[in-house]
Every structure is written in structure tokens, then in C-alpha cells.
Design a protein around this motif. Structure first.
Motif, mmCIF file in Angstrom:
data_model
loop_
_atom_site.group_PDB
_atom_site.id
_atom_site.type_symbol
_atom_site.label_atom_id
_atom_site.label_comp_id
_atom_site.label_asym_id
_atom_site.label_seq_id
_atom_site.Cartn_x
_atom_site.Cartn_y
_atom_site.Cartn_z
ATOM 1 N N UNK A 167 6.560 -53.136 5.828
ATOM 2 C CA UNK A 167 8.595 -52.828 5.421
ATOM 3 C C UNK A 167 8.344 -51.512 5.320
ATOM 4 N N UNK A 168 7.476 -50.594 5.738
ATOM 5 C CA UNK A 168 7.540 -49.312 5.975
ATOM 6 C C UNK A 168 8.103 -48.943 7.113
ATOM 7 N N UNK A 169 7.605 -49.712 8.389
ATOM 8 C CA UNK A 169 8.303 -49.826 9.403
ATOM 9 C C UNK A 169 9.776 -49.955 9.600
ATOM 10 N N UNK A 170 10.288 -50.993 9.015
ATOM 11 C CA UNK A 170 11.499 -51.550 9.304
ATOM 12 C C UNK A 170 12.831 -50.530 8.899
ATOM 13 N N UNK A 171 13.279 -50.161 9.396
ATOM 14 C CA UNK A 171 14.882 -49.372 9.409
ATOM 15 C C UNK A 171 15.646 -49.981 7.924
ATOM 16 N N UNK A 184 8.761 -45.249 1.545
ATOM 17 C CA UNK A 184 9.332 -43.784 2.636
ATOM 18 C C UNK A 184 10.988 -44.240 3.525
ATOM 19 N N UNK A 185 10.799 -42.612 3.235
ATOM 20 C CA UNK A 185 12.529 -42.622 3.792
ATOM 21 C C UNK A 185 13.204 -42.368 2.922
ATOM 22 N N UNK A 186 13.589 -42.909 1.376
ATOM 23 C CA UNK A 186 13.718 -42.759 0.769
ATOM 24 C C UNK A 186 13.991 -42.031 -0.161
ATOM 25 N N UNK A 187 15.117 -41.194 -0.589
ATOM 26 C CA UNK A 187 15.405 -40.032 -1.950
ATOM 27 C C UNK A 187 16.630 -40.467 -2.112
#
Length: 458
Positions: free
Chosen positions: A126-130, A358-361
Motif C-alpha cells: 500500500x505505501x508504495x502506491x500513488x 505515508x505521504x498524507x498530511x
């Protein structure tokens, strides 16, 4: 050469545009998605309001550097702008004349965000998916992909209801035509709606106070205008603020002006008022509190704050505080049950990142969840740290520096500060104060203990 990371920024308000400016400086590619037809759409809803903070707190550093390249002249840093001036002299030039103009997509409402090929329940890989961002515009639904997402969509269009239990009061939806949320322009754009009417204002924050002051001003020209202040607290003095102790002078002055109006009787005060029902009363609204106490008014303005709309993030793995609805690491720092000063320890990507996504803020006003007293300068520092984190500069992301002005309202008892704000020394006590000093020159033990000089209330 490696491809620049793409960052989807939800919202083109002050903090969203700042995020885009910092993203560009960090070698990232921003995509700014704004639901409204122009940048700063939410600000346009309150453009008649003067900000409590001067220009020096409202201009982001990276945004200023982009504007400088266009020949832009920065406003006087000590002047307090209105929302309209914030747009005219800063946000509009930033969105339309700077390098950001190529990255902003207006009339693009974000409806949902997920991961490409992954629903919420699927973990492996999941973490590697756009991220996949679904939008809606005049041409229909569309989708785009990004390596990271910064949700700075704010809370303006998701106001809290009138009900004291967090739900709409019974009858609130039925009588929506005579209820307004937030801070309407009662002196100009909506003058005809409120002039000559009895208007109840529910709330105890700056929006409620500002609206009540405007209604008192309107009453000077529009005969029959009557303002009723409905507040849930039993102590109206908590709303008077820090007066001269507030480093944001405009905010302190607002509290002093409001206290004087309350003391003079120009604003009727109903304390301990927990709205439960709204009904029709011979053409007027009957606003009914728990225990069946009621107030009749022609109009009701609900200024009880805002809450985040989390629906567009429902397919993502969020860790939010269950009460405040802020990121779990940030919530203890801003919990209004514990904090009354409007200040917060410096924070950034570390507190705002979502560990399970990861990548979400979540940043800006939305990061505060249901907590109030957010300042734009807080959001600017948030997104500077976040964009550094996305770009891989962990040292810059962790080097968070934030200096906020003192509010001067840190005490919870506050009778002495009430006296100073309301001018009660030597005069009548305002609502919420039992007694005042009989002599302006008298200095009580409590005043001395608080480190004050002059009159204090015992």
C-alpha cells in the motif's frame, strides 16, 4: 534524472498557496485543487472582516519570494488587513501573477482520495502506491494521481450546528432560512436582512463577538435592531480576551470594545444557554434551551466554530483524536479543554503525518479539527516542514520554529482582567462580575499577586 515528486494540495487558501510555494522551492511539482471558482474562495466569504494579526503574521516567506520576482511590493507589516485586502494585495497576486498560476486548478472539488489499486482494507504494498484523487468540475468527474497529498481544505464550509450536544437542534434544519452560520456581513451586504430586527447570536468566540459589535453599530442607524448574546458558558467575561496584554492589538481592542457594550446594556446577555430546540413563535424564532428557557428573535446567527469535513478522506487510514478530530500527535497540544491561550508548541511534519498512510498530511485549519484559535502563521510553518519532509530533507522538516503572539488570556478566573477590560473600576460591574473596586486608585492584594498595577477587583 529522477522525476520530481507530485504533491496534490487540497485547497487554494492562504495555507494551500503557501504549501505550493514551498513545494516549488523544494523541487516538487504541486497540483493545487480549489473547489471554488477562484483561489481563496473561503476567504471571500469573510472578506469584510478585519484580521486580528498584522501583515507580518499573514505573509508566507516562500510565497513572498515568489511574489518578489514579479515586482510585488509587500504591505506595511504592522497594518491589520481585512479579508478583502488579504486577497487583493497578497493572495490574488500570488495565485494569478506568480509562478503558482500554472499549478492551480479552480472549480475542482475533491470528492474522494484513495490509493491506486488499493481499497482501505488492503495493506501489502500500500505505501508504495500513488494516491488517486477524484475531482468534480463543470465537465464531470475526473481522477489524477500524486505521490503525496496535503489536505488544507479548511473548515469554513463545515460549521458546527446550534445544538449544544454537537447535533443540529431540533427544528434547526426546518428553520434554516432564518439561520446563518459564521460571521455574516451585517453592516453592508446583509444590512437589510438584520437592520431593525431582533438578532440572536450564539457563540463566545471572535466571530460571535465581532458580529455582536457590528449589530450594536447597526442599531445606531437602523432603529429597532436588538442584539441578544446567547452563550453556553455561565461566565461571559471569558470572551473579553486579554485587552492590552494581547500582543495582537486588534484582538485585544475587540474584547475591550465588546466588554464596554455588554456593560452598557446595548447587548442583552443570556448565559448558560444550551440550545436544544428551535421553533416558530408567531412568526419569530423561539430558541429553546435545555430546561425550556427560551428567547424569541427574528434571526439567529450561529457562531459556534467549525469542524473538519472528513468525508473525502474516508477511504484512507486516518489516525485522529476521537474528540478533537486532529492528528493524534497534535491534539494534546491544542485541546481546548486544556489550553486557553491560543498558543501551541512548534510542530510540523512529524506531528501531522499519518503513520498508516505515508505521504498524507492534514494541515492548516483542518489540522486543528474542532479546536479554535488557529493562526495563518502556524499553517505556513506546518507546510514548510511538510514539503521538506516530502522532498526528503528530514533535517529541515524537523527544524520547526514557530513564535506566536501572546494572547493575554491565559488565566481562567480573570475577575481582575474583566475589570480592566470593562472599565468597571469606579463604575458599575459588567455582567459576570459581582463587585468592582470602588476607587480607581485602589490596588488589591489579588492585583498585586497577579503582577498588575492600578485597580483590581477583590
Amino acid at each position: 534524472m529522477a522525476r520530481a515528486k507530485t504533491v496534490a494540495i487540497i485547497g487554494a487558501g492562504p495555507v494551500g498557496l503557501a504549501a505550493a510555494a514551498h513545494a516549488l522551492e523544494g523541487g516538487l511539482t504541486p497540483i493545487v485543487l480549489e473547489a471554488g471558482p477562484e483561489a481563496a474562495h473561503a476567504v471571500r466569504q469573510w472578506q469584510h472582516v478585519q484580521l486580528f494579526s498584522p501583515w507580518r503574521y499573514n505573509i508566507d516567506t516562500a510565497a513572498a519570494r515568489l511574489l518578489a520576482a514579479t515586482g510585488w511590493n509587500s504591505p506595511d507589516p504592522e497594518v491589520y488587513p481585512t479579508g478583502r485586502e488579504l486577497i487583493e494585495f497578497y493572495l490574488a497576486p500570488l495565485a494569478t501573477r506568480s509562478a503558482l498560476r500554472e499549478f492551480i486548478r479552480t472549480s475542482h472539488r475533491v470528492t474522494a482520495i484513495s490509493r491506486v489499486g488499493f481499497d482501505k482494507a488492503k495493506s501489502k504494498g500500500r505505501a508504495g502506491a500513488a494516491f488517486e484523487i477524484r475531482t468534480r468540475n463543470g465537465k464531470g468527474d475526473a481522477a489524477l494521481q500524486a505521490d503525496a497529498v496535503i489536505d488544507v481544505s479548511g473548515t469554513w464550509f463545515s460549521p458546527n450546528p446550534a445544538g449544544s450536544n454537537g447535533l443540529p437542534a431540533l427544528g434547526e434544519t426546518e428553520h434554516a432560512g432564518r439561520i446563518t452560520y459564521g460571521m455574516p456581513d451585517v453592516l453592508q451586504a446583509q444590512r437589510s436582512r438584520y437592520g431593525g430586527r431582533t438578532v440572536a447570536v450564539l457563540g463566545a468566540g471572535h466571530s460571535a463577538i465581532g458580529t455582536l459589535i457590528d449589530l450594536a453599530t447597526l442599531a445606531e442607524d437602523a432603529a429597532g435592531t436588538q442584539a441578544i448574546w446567547l452563550l453556553r458558558s455561565d461566565d461571559p467575561a471569558k470572551a473579553f480576551g486579554g485587552g492590552s496584554a494581547d500582543q495582537l492589538a486588534a484582538r485585544g481592542e475587540l474584547g475591550m470594545a465588546f466588554a464596554a457594550l455588554v456593560r452598557s446594556g446595548r447587548i442583552r446577555v443570556e448565559t448558560g444557554f444550551h440550545v436544544s430546540r428551535i421553533a416558530d413563535d408567531g412568526g419569530q424564532l423561539s430558541i429553546i434551551a435545555v430546561g425550556d428557557r427560551s428567547v424569541s428573535a427574528d434571526e439567529l446567527i450561529v457562531a459556534t466554530g467549525f469542524r473538519p469535513d472528513l468525508s473525502l478522506l474516508s477511504e484512507l487510514r486516518l489516525r485522529l483524536d476521537p474528540a478533537i478530530e486532529a492528528p493524534v500527535a497534535l491534539a494534546p497540544l491544542i485541546d481546548p479543554n486544556e489550553h486557553s491561550c491560543g498558543t501551541v508548541r512548534p510542530h510540523g511534519a512529524r506531528e501531522l503525518a499519518q503513520a498508516d498512510e505515508p505521504g498524507l498530511y492534514v494541515a492548516g485549519m483542518k489540522s486543528y479539527g474542532r479546536a479554535p484559535t488557529f493562526l495563518m502563521t502556524t499553517g505556513y510553518e506546518q507546510v514548510r516542514s511538510i514539503t521538506a519532509d516530502i522532498a526528503g530533507d528530514k533535517a529541515a522538516a524537523n527544524r520547526v520554529e514557530l513564535k506566536l503572539p501572546e494572547t493575554g488570556v491565559c488565566t481562567r478566573g480573570g475577575l481582575e482582567s474583566i475589570a480592566a477590560l470593562s472599565g468597571c473600576c469606579g463604575g458599575p460591574a459588567p455582567s459576570g462580575v459581582d463587585t468592582c473596586c470602588a476607587d480607581d486608585a485602589k490596588e488589591t492584594t489579588k492585583a498585586k499577586a497577579a503582577g498588575r498595577t492600578g485597580c483590581g477587583c477583590s
